[in-house]
Design a protein around this motif. Structure first.
Motif, PDB file in Angstrom:
ATOM      1  N   GLU A  62      36.007  41.575  34.015  1.00 46.09           N
ATOM      2  CA  GLU A  62      34.657  41.078  33.759  1.00 46.09           C
ATOM      3  C   GLU A  62      34.639  40.187  32.525  1.00 46.09           C
ATOM      4  O   GLU A  62      34.027  39.113  32.523  1.00 46.09           O
ATOM      5  N   ARG A  63      35.321  40.624  31.458  1.00 43.36           N
ATOM      6  CA  ARG A  63      35.324  39.852  30.208  1.00 43.36           C
ATOM      7  C   ARG A  63      36.086  38.547  30.381  1.00 43.36           C
ATOM      8  O   ARG A  63      35.662  37.492  29.889  1.00 43.36           O
ATOM      9  N   ILE A  64      37.195  38.599  31.093  1.00 43.07           N
ATOM     10  CA  ILE A  64      38.007  37.393  31.280  1.00 43.07           C
ATOM     11  C   ILE A  64      37.278  36.395  32.178  1.00 43.07           C
ATOM     12  O   ILE A  64      37.300  35.174  31.930  1.00 43.07           O
ATOM     13  N   ILE A  65      36.622  36.878  33.207  1.00 39.36           N
ATOM     14  CA  ILE A  65      35.905  35.980  34.119  1.00 39.36           C
ATOM     15  C   ILE A  65      34.707  35.351  33.420  1.00 39.36           C
ATOM     16  O   ILE A  65      34.409  34.170  33.605  1.00 39.36           O
ATOM     17  N   GLU A  66      34.017  36.119  32.587  1.00 38.80           N
ATOM     18  CA  GLU A  66      32.903  35.551  31.825  1.00 38.80           C
ATOM     19  C   GLU A  66      33.394  34.421  30.912  1.00 38.80           C
ATOM     20  O   GLU A  66      32.766  33.362  30.826  1.00 38.80           O
ATOM     21  N   GLN A  67      34.523  34.653  30.246  1.00 38.98           N
ATOM     22  CA  GLN A  67      35.090  33.610  29.390  1.00 38.98           C
ATOM     23  C   GLN A  67      35.582  32.432  30.233  1.00 38.98           C
ATOM     24  O   GLN A  67      35.439  31.270  29.834  1.00 38.98           O
ATOM     25  N   SER A  68      36.149  32.697  31.403  1.00 41.88           N
ATOM     26  CA  SER A  68      36.633  31.626  32.282  1.00 41.88           C
ATOM     27  C   SER A  68      35.490  30.721  32.711  1.00 41.88           C
ATOM     28  O   SER A  68      35.647  29.494  32.805  1.00 41.88           O
ATOM     29  N   GLN A  69      34.319  31.322  32.984  1.00 44.31           N
ATOM     30  CA  GLN A  69      33.159  30.517  33.355  1.00 44.31           C
ATOM     31  C   GLN A  69      32.784  29.566  32.223  1.00 44.31           C
ATOM     32  O   GLN A  69      32.460  28.395  32.456  1.00 44.31           O
ATOM     33  N   ARG A  70      32.841  30.070  30.993  1.00 46.34           N
ATOM     34  CA  ARG A  70      32.531  29.203  29.847  1.00 46.34           C
ATOM     35  C   ARG A  70      33.557  28.086  29.722  1.00 46.34           C
ATOM     36  O   ARG A  70      33.204  26.940  29.409  1.00 46.34           O
ATOM     37  N   VAL A  71      34.834  28.402  29.951  1.00 41.61           N
ATOM     38  CA  VAL A  71      35.890  27.389  29.875  1.00 41.61           C
ATOM     39  C   VAL A  71      35.655  26.308  30.920  1.00 41.61           C
ATOM     40  O   VAL A  71      35.782  25.105  30.639  1.00 41.61           O
ATOM     41  N   LEU A  72      35.293  26.722  32.132  1.00 39.09           N
ATOM     42  CA  LEU A  72      35.051  25.743  33.200  1.00 39.09           C
ATOM     43  C   LEU A  72      33.856  24.854  32.875  1.00 39.09           C
ATOM     44  O   LEU A  72      33.863  23.647  33.152  1.00 39.09           O
ATOM     45  N   GLU A  73      32.835  25.437  32.270  1.00 41.03           N
ATOM     46  CA  GLU A  73      31.672  24.636  31.873  1.00 41.03           C
ATOM     47  C   GLU A  73      32.049  23.641  30.780  1.00 41.03           C
ATOM     48  O   GLU A  73      31.601  22.488  30.791  1.00 41.03           O
ATOM     49  N   GLU A  74      32.851  24.088  29.828  1.00 44.74           N
ATOM     50  CA  GLU A  74      33.276  23.178  28.758  1.00 44.74           C
ATOM     51  C   GLU A  74      34.144  22.059  29.319  1.00 44.74           C
ATOM     52  O   GLU A  74      34.058  20.905  28.879  1.00 44.74           O
ATOM     53  N   ALA A  75      34.979  22.389  30.305  1.00 49.46           N
ATOM     54  CA  ALA A  75      35.798  21.359  30.941  1.00 49.46           C
ATOM     55  C   ALA A  75      34.920  20.327  31.642  1.00 49.46           C
ATOM     56  O   ALA A  75      35.198  19.118  31.610  1.00 49.46           O
ATOM     57  N   GLU A  76      33.862  20.810  32.264  1.00 48.69           N
ATOM     58  CA  GLU A  76      32.932  19.892  32.927  1.00 48.69           C
ATOM     59  C   GLU A  76      32.226  19.010  31.895  1.00 48.69           C
ATOM     60  O   GLU A  76      31.960  17.830  32.143  1.00 48.69           O
ATOM     61  N   THR A  77      31.938  19.599  30.733  1.00 50.36           N
ATOM     62  CA  THR A  77      31.308  18.822  29.660  1.00 50.36           C
ATOM     63  C   THR A  77      32.234  17.696  29.201  1.00 50.36           C
ATOM     64  O   THR A  77      31.788  16.574  28.927  1.00 50.36           O
ATOM     65  N   VAL A  78      33.530  17.981  29.102  1.00 50.13           N
ATOM     66  CA  VAL A  78      34.509  16.956  28.718  1.00 50.13           C
ATOM     67  C   VAL A  78      34.470  15.798  29.714  1.00 50.13           C
ATOM     68  O   VAL A  78      34.495  14.625  29.332  1.00 50.13           O
ATOM     69  N   LYS A  79      34.391  16.128  30.996  1.00 49.34           N
ATOM     70  CA  LYS A  79      34.312  15.074  32.008  1.00 49.34           C
ATOM     71  C   LYS A  79      33.066  14.226  31.814  1.00 49.34           C
ATOM     72  O   LYS A  79      33.100  12.997  31.938  1.00 49.34           O
TER      73      LYS A  79
END
Length: 312
Positions: A62-79
């Motif tokens: 649960e903790r890793i997936i929550e952090q993964s979602q944030r990472v994916l959002e930040e990656a989208e922000t970079v794009k």
């Protein structure tokens, strides 16, 4: 560790099923399963409990997936930042709305939004607050419209409007001759409410304390005086089954032949409606535009809160 692997584990957590997750990611199930096992081996943890009809997420998962979602959002922000000419008002926005708001707000909101952002269609999800909150945290929706109180870490809530409650009775009921009624008068009537788990039911019981007390002591708020939707309750009241409390926006011109509507005495109970998004959601202009569309929607019977300070 790759962004693709993070997308896979977020998909499995969302779908609770490896096959459906693979379909949503447009890959074969073996490809997805091998990638997730590789990630688990790399991290040295088990993310999912495999077995039975549904996949469950482990505590560390649960903790890793929550952090993964944030990472994916930040990656989208970079794009988005890389394409500096990208317009935030172009492309779909995923919006969740609770059941007791969507039928009354959306017919007015959508025309206003079409004027402000014609190239930003809405992908809509109608559900309970608890489910929409989970969808928001997992990135399945970009924003949700719910009623206060709402307190979830990692979100920001912007007040939209205050909506008073009214009492609806069948035609010919003695109350229709009154100018207003007090909340404690409801304790003497058969009151129809939404089923348990709906936040509007809880808000009504909180606003009408005598009604809540009667329910807790086995009063006439029986299971057969519950409805699954405001529309169902409206027709039950019209048939003479009892009275009910409704948000003012749910009362329309077509109700005049079915119901009598009586306001509460001042101060009338009300609910505050919020627009909530994740703190890290990158399309800030899209959220601001959606909020402006609500303010311009011409929703009747409410007090708009334009200029109110968002709550982190």
């Amino acid at each position: 560790m790759t962004l693709t692997e993070l997308r896979y584990i977020v998909a499995v957590a969302r779908e609770r099923h490896f096959g459906r997750a693979a379909q949503s990611c447009f890959v074969s199930q073996p490809t997805l399963s091998i990638a997730i096992k590789k990630l688990e081996d790399e991290l040295g943890v088990t993310l999912f409990e495999r077995g039975g009809q549904e996949v469950s997420v482990t505590e560390i998962g649960e903790r890793i997936i929550e952090q993964s979602q944030r990472v994916l959002e930040e990656a989208e922000t970079v794009k988005r930042l890389a394409g500096e000419h990208q317009n935030e008002l172009v492309g779909p926005l995923k919006l969740g709305v609770i059941f007791t708001i969507s039928p009354y707000l959306l017919p007015r909101l959508i025309p206003a939004l079409r004027i402000l952002a014609p190239d930003m269609p809405l992908i809509l999800e109608e559900n309970y607050t608890s489910r929409l909150s989970e969808m928001l945290k997992r990135g399945e929706v970009d924003a949700i419209i719910v009623a206060d109180p709402f307190d979830e870490a990692g979100t920001v809530a912007s007040p939209l409007y205050d909506e008073p409650f009214v009492v609806a009775t069948p035609k010919g009921h003695p109350w229709e001759k009154l100018g207003a009624i007090a909340a404690n008068q409801l304790a003497d009537e058969s009151v129809l409410l939404l089923t348990q788990g709906n936040c509007f039911r809880d808000q009504v019981l909180q606003a009408c304390s005598d009604l809540a007390s009667r329910q807790s002591h086995g009063g006439t708020l029986a299971a057969n005086l519950q409805g699954s939707s405001l529309n169902t309750i409206r027709h039950m009241v019209a048939s003479g089954m009892g009275v009910t409390v409704m948000p003012s926006t749910s009362i329309g011109p077509t109700d005049e032949s079915l119901l009598s509507v009586v306001p509460f005495k001042t101060p009338a109970p009300q609910r505050r409606v919020l627009l909530v998004t994740r703190k890290q959601f990158f399309r800030k202009k899209a959220i601001d535009t959606l909020q402006q569309a609500v303010f311009r929607s011409g929703l009747e019977g409410v007090s708009m809160l334009e200029g109110a300070t968002p709550t982190p």
